[in-house]
Scaffold this active site. Structure first.
Site, PDB file in Angstrom:
ATOM      1  CG  ASP A 180      -2.056  -0.931   1.146  1.00  0.00           C
ATOM      2  OD1 ASP A 180      -2.053  -1.795   0.248  1.00  0.00           O
ATOM      3  OD2 ASP A 180      -2.977  -0.817   1.978  1.00  0.00           O
ATOM      4  CG  HIS A 240       2.113  -0.075   4.543  1.00  0.00           C
ATOM      5  ND1 HIS A 240       1.744  -1.036   5.465  1.00  0.00           N
ATOM      6  CD2 HIS A 240       1.025   0.706   4.329  1.00  0.00           C
ATOM      7  CE1 HIS A 240       0.475  -0.824   5.810  1.00  0.00           C
ATOM      8  NE2 HIS A 240       0.017   0.226   5.135  1.00  0.00           N
TER       9      HIS A 240
HETATM   10 ZN   LIG Z   1      -2.731   3.203   3.092  1.00  0.00          ZN
END
Ligand SMILES: [Zn+2]
Length: 240
Positions: free
Chosen positions: A47, A191
């Protein structure tokens, strides 16, 4: 052996070799995929990109055996790093929508929330030529109206079954241990930014291989999947 039969035998050998060259890769791939992934498929998702770290994430995935992942990109970041967006697409990863400016969508008016989704899809399509078909709400913050917007824009809402907790700034080994709690069909939240995450990539891939699992893509699941108590979604991992 006459000259003609010798020629025929030679031709036969050439044809057989050519056929095996044509057929072998596909057949071998199907066999080895079954052998290599008896534990099933899990989706690795990254992400909040694209970021300055995108090239390193892509390299880590390539070095780990050209592993393919799903990147949930923020539209604003796509505008800031168009070249990295195209690099993700060039490495055949899936590019998905993570809103335009990464707000908590539950705090926005319905119009503003829709615009977040639509503008991110437009930014992604402008760079890659393809509108995304997957959406992940920032912070996993969603509601039935947002789900309708997601569907109107031709996307599927995707949460996760395992949070690596890399966003907390934890060490690589903990990220790896968290990620490897995933079960077949599950989706792992990672992430793009943290260096510890980049270092975790080869170890996660290795750990999956030890469990007979392979990285797959995100697809629709008719059966609801629980993200956390009271929150379900309809997505799972499947072979690319
Ligand atoms: Zn996010």
């Amino acid at each position: 052996m006459t000259r003609r039969s010798r020629t025929r035998a030679w031709l036969g050998a050439v044809v057989a070799t050519a056929m095996s060259l044509v057929l072998a890769p596909g057949v071998a791939q199907a066999d080895s995929a079954g052998d290599r992934c008896p534990g099933g498929y899990v989706a690795l998702t990254f992400d909040d990109g694209p970021t300055e770290a995108t090239p390193q994430v892509l390299k880590a995935l390539r070095d780990a055996g050209s592993v393919r992942a799903t990147f949930f990109l923020a539209g604003g970041m796509v505008h800031a790093h168009p070249e990295h967006t195209r690099s993700i697409a060039a490495d055949r990863h899936e590019i998905a929508n993570h809103s335009y400016s990464h707000p908590d969508l539950n705090t926005l008016t319905p119009d503003a929330a829709f615009k977040e989704l639509r503008d991110a899809s437009r930014a992604i399509k402008a760079e890659t030529g393809q509108a995304p078909t997957l959406f992940r709400p920032p912070y996993g913050s969603t509601n039935p109206r947002i789900r309708l917007d997601v569907a109107r824009l031709g996307m599927l809402e995707v949460l996760w079954t395992v949070d690596s907790l890399d966003w907390r700034g934890i060490p690589t080994d903990e990220i790896v241990a968290n990620a490897l709690r995933v079960r077949a069909g599950g989706i792992v939240l990672l992430h793009e930014g943290p260096p510890a995450t980049i270092a975790a990539i080869p170890k996660i891939v290795e750990g999956l291989a030890e469990r007979g699992m392979c990285a797959g893509k995100v697809v629709f699941s008719a059966k609801p999947v629980q993200a956390w108590p009271g929150m379900t979604y309809h997505a799972k991992a499947a072979p690319w």
